[in-house]
Design a protein around this motif. Sequence first.
Motif, PDB file in Angstrom:
ATOM      1  N   LEU A  29     -16.556   0.434  90.381  1.00 59.69           N
ATOM      2  CA  LEU A  29     -16.276   0.874  91.740  1.00 59.69           C
ATOM      3  C   LEU A  29     -17.094   2.119  92.088  1.00 59.69           C
ATOM      4  O   LEU A  29     -17.668   2.208  93.180  1.00 59.69           O
ATOM      5  N   ALA A  30     -17.171   3.065  91.178  1.00 59.03           N
ATOM      6  CA  ALA A  30     -17.967   4.272  91.414  1.00 59.03           C
ATOM      7  C   ALA A  30     -19.436   3.912  91.599  1.00 59.03           C
ATOM      8  O   ALA A  30     -20.113   4.469  92.483  1.00 59.03           O
ATOM      9  N   ASP A  31     -19.932   2.980  90.803  1.00 52.07           N
ATOM     10  CA  ASP A  31     -21.317   2.539  90.930  1.00 52.07           C
ATOM     11  C   ASP A  31     -21.556   1.898  92.296  1.00 52.07           C
ATOM     12  O   ASP A  31     -22.553   2.184  92.962  1.00 52.07           O
ATOM     13  N   LEU A  32     -20.637   1.052  92.720  1.00 55.80           N
ATOM     14  CA  LEU A  32     -20.774   0.399  94.029  1.00 55.80           C
ATOM     15  C   LEU A  32     -20.725   1.416  95.161  1.00 55.80           C
ATOM     16  O   LEU A  32     -21.455   1.288  96.150  1.00 55.80           O
ATOM     17  N   GLU A  33     -19.887   2.420  95.032  1.00 56.84           N
ATOM     18  CA  GLU A  33     -19.809   3.454  96.067  1.00 56.84           C
ATOM     19  C   GLU A  33     -21.115   4.228  96.154  1.00 56.84           C
ATOM     20  O   GLU A  33     -21.574   4.554  97.254  1.00 56.84           O
ATOM     21  N   GLN A  34     -21.739   4.513  95.000  1.00 52.57           N
ATOM     22  CA  GLN A  34     -23.038   5.188  95.004  1.00 52.57           C
ATOM     23  C   GLN A  34     -24.105   4.307  95.645  1.00 52.57           C
ATOM     24  O   GLN A  34     -24.927   4.777  96.428  1.00 52.57           O
ATOM     25  N   ARG A  35     -24.094   3.026  95.302  1.00 58.00           N
ATOM     26  CA  ARG A  35     -25.055   2.090  95.890  1.00 58.00           C
ATOM     27  C   ARG A  35     -24.843   1.962  97.387  1.00 58.00           C
ATOM     28  O   ARG A  35     -25.802   1.879  98.160  1.00 58.00           O
ATOM     29  N   GLN A  36     -23.579   1.952  97.823  1.00 57.67           N
ATOM     30  CA  GLN A  36     -23.281   1.866  99.248  1.00 57.67           C
ATOM     31  C   GLN A  36     -23.821   3.095  99.977  1.00 57.67           C
ATOM     32  O   GLN A  36     -24.410   2.977 101.065  1.00 57.67           O
ATOM     33  N   ALA A  37     -23.628   4.271  99.417  1.00 54.95           N
ATOM     34  CA  ALA A  37     -24.117   5.494 100.045  1.00 54.95           C
ATOM     35  C   ALA A  37     -25.644   5.478 100.144  1.00 54.95           C
ATOM     36  O   ALA A  37     -26.212   5.846 101.185  1.00 54.95           O
ATOM     37  N   ALA A  38     -26.309   5.035  99.088  1.00 49.52           N
ATOM     38  CA  ALA A  38     -27.768   4.967  99.103  1.00 49.52           C
ATOM     39  C   ALA A  38     -28.254   3.953 100.140  1.00 49.52           C
ATOM     40  O   ALA A  38     -29.213   4.207 100.879  1.00 49.52           O
ATOM     41  N   LEU A  39     -27.591   2.828 100.226  1.00 48.86           N
ATOM     42  CA  LEU A  39     -27.965   1.807 101.206  1.00 48.86           C
ATOM     43  C   LEU A  39     -27.722   2.302 102.626  1.00 48.86           C
ATOM     44  O   LEU A  39     -28.527   2.060 103.529  1.00 48.86           O
ATOM     45  N   HIS A  40     -26.635   3.025 102.817  1.00 49.17           N
ATOM     46  CA  HIS A  40     -26.341   3.585 104.127  1.00 49.17           C
ATOM     47  C   HIS A  40     -27.452   4.546 104.559  1.00 49.17           C
ATOM     48  O   HIS A  40     -27.906   4.499 105.711  1.00 49.17           O
ATOM     49  N   GLU A  41     -27.912   5.392 103.654  1.00 48.96           N
ATOM     50  CA  GLU A  41     -29.013   6.312 103.953  1.00 48.96           C
ATOM     51  C   GLU A  41     -30.278   5.539 104.319  1.00 48.96           C
ATOM     52  O   GLU A  41     -30.984   5.903 105.264  1.00 48.96           O
ATOM     53  N   THR A  42     -30.560   4.483 103.590  1.00 51.87           N
ATOM     54  CA  THR A  42     -31.740   3.665 103.866  1.00 51.87           C
ATOM     55  C   THR A  42     -31.651   3.038 105.254  1.00 51.87           C
ATOM     56  O   THR A  42     -32.619   3.067 106.020  1.00 51.87           O
ATOM     57  N   VAL A  43     -30.503   2.498 105.593  1.00 51.28           N
ATOM     58  CA  VAL A  43     -30.321   1.882 106.905  1.00 51.28           C
ATOM     59  C   VAL A  43     -30.473   2.924 108.014  1.00 51.28           C
ATOM     60  O   VAL A  43     -31.085   2.648 109.056  1.00 51.28           O
ATOM     61  N   LEU A  44     -29.954   4.120 107.796  1.00 49.12           N
ATOM     62  CA  LEU A  44     -30.108   5.175 108.795  1.00 49.12           C
ATOM     63  C   LEU A  44     -31.577   5.555 108.985  1.00 49.12           C
ATOM     64  O   LEU A  44     -32.032   5.766 110.119  1.00 49.12           O
ATOM     65  N   ARG A  45     -32.326   5.631 107.885  1.00 47.11           N
ATOM     66  CA  ARG A  45     -33.760   5.948 107.997  1.00 47.11           C
ATOM     67  C   ARG A  45     -34.495   4.853 108.755  1.00 47.11           C
ATOM     68  O   ARG A  45     -35.332   5.126 109.616  1.00 47.11           O
ATOM     69  N   ILE A  46     -34.181   3.601 108.439  1.00 46.25           N
ATOM     70  CA  ILE A  46     -34.821   2.481 109.132  1.00 46.25           C
ATOM     71  C   ILE A  46     -34.464   2.509 110.616  1.00 46.25           C
ATOM     72  O   ILE A  46     -35.326   2.314 111.479  1.00 46.25           O
ATOM     73  N   SER A  47     -33.221   2.762 110.915  1.00 45.32           N
ATOM     74  CA  SER A  47     -32.779   2.845 112.305  1.00 45.32           C
ATOM     75  C   SER A  47     -33.538   3.940 113.050  1.00 45.32           C
ATOM     76  O   SER A  47     -33.971   3.754 114.188  1.00 45.32           O
ATOM     77  N   GLY A  48     -33.700   5.076 112.405  1.00 51.95           N
ATOM     78  CA  GLY A  48     -34.454   6.172 113.012  1.00 51.95           C
ATOM     79  C   GLY A  48     -35.905   5.796 113.253  1.00 51.95           C
ATOM     80  O   GLY A  48     -36.481   6.108 114.312  1.00 51.95           O
TER      81      GLY A  48
END
Length: 65
Positions: A29-48
Motif C-alpha cells: 500500500l505504501a508503495d502504491l501511494e508513492q507511485r500514485q503521488a509520482a504519477l499525479h506529479e507527472t500528470v500535472l506537468r503534462i497538463s501544464g
Amino acid sequence: MTTEDPLRERLQHRLVALRDEYAAGQRALADLEQRQAALHETVLRISGAIQVIEEELGEQPGQSG
C-alpha cells in the motif's frame, strides 16, 4: 502438561502468518501511494505543458513549426 494444545498451536501459527500478510500489505500500500503521488506529479506537468502549448497556439494562429 508440557505439550501445547494442537488448536492453540495452529492458531498461533495462523496469527504469525496473518501478521506477515498484513505487513506485506502495508508495504504494498505504501508503495502504491508513492507511485500514485509520482504519477499525479507527472500528470500535472503534462497538463501544464498542454496549457502552455494551447496558449501559444492561441496567441499565434496559423503559424506552424
